[in-house]
Scaffold this active site. Structure first.
Site, short mmCIF file in Angstrom:
data_model
loop_
_atom_site.label_atom_id
_atom_site.label_comp_id
_atom_site.label_asym_id
_atom_site.label_seq_id
_atom_site.Cartn_x
_atom_site.Cartn_y
_atom_site.Cartn_z
N CYS A 62 0.87 -1.18 0.00
CA CYS A 62 0.00 0.00 0.00
C CYS A 62 0.90 1.23 0.00
O CYS A 62 2.03 1.17 -0.46
CB CYS A 62 -1.00 -0.03 1.16
SG CYS A 62 -0.27 0.21 2.78
N ALA A 63 0.43 2.34 0.52
CA ALA A 63 1.22 3.57 0.49
C ALA A 63 2.36 3.54 1.51
O ALA A 63 3.51 3.81 1.18
CB ALA A 63 0.33 4.79 0.70
#
Length: 101
Positions: A62-63
């Protein structure tokens, strides 16, 4: 609760064999901004409905690592071999790794 398995960007290169899937669970907008070459996009909020698209061995991305940690925990709970990419895309960029669009 067992410790969540993680992998660093450098360790990603050492995964054995081509059978590891890179699963990006970010939003559509984040995905459009740039992703790791070869990754597959299934947003976290669609993961349960689309779990049949996920391979048995998976690296969750993810980020920064929070949403992918949730995905990793879920996938491990249903018997998949899942690891979380430490630092997410931001960690990948910090390690001077390339993104594709």
């Amino acid at each position: 609760m067992p410790e969540l398995p993680t992998i660093t960007p450098a360790q990603l290169d050492q995964l054995p064999g081509p059978d590891w899937m890179l699963l990006d669970v970010r939003t559509d907008a984040e995905w459009a901004d740039g992703r790791i070459e070869g990754s597959v996009h299934i947003p976290l909020d669609q993961l349960i409905a689309r779990v049949d698209e996920v391979s048995d061995k998976v690296v969750c991305i993810c980020a920064v690592g929070g949403r992918s940690a949730q995905a990793t925990a879920y996938l491990n709970s249903i018997g998949r071999d899942a690891v979380n990419l430490e630092g997410g895309i931001q960690g990948w960029i910090a390690a001077s790794r390339p993104l594709t669009t």
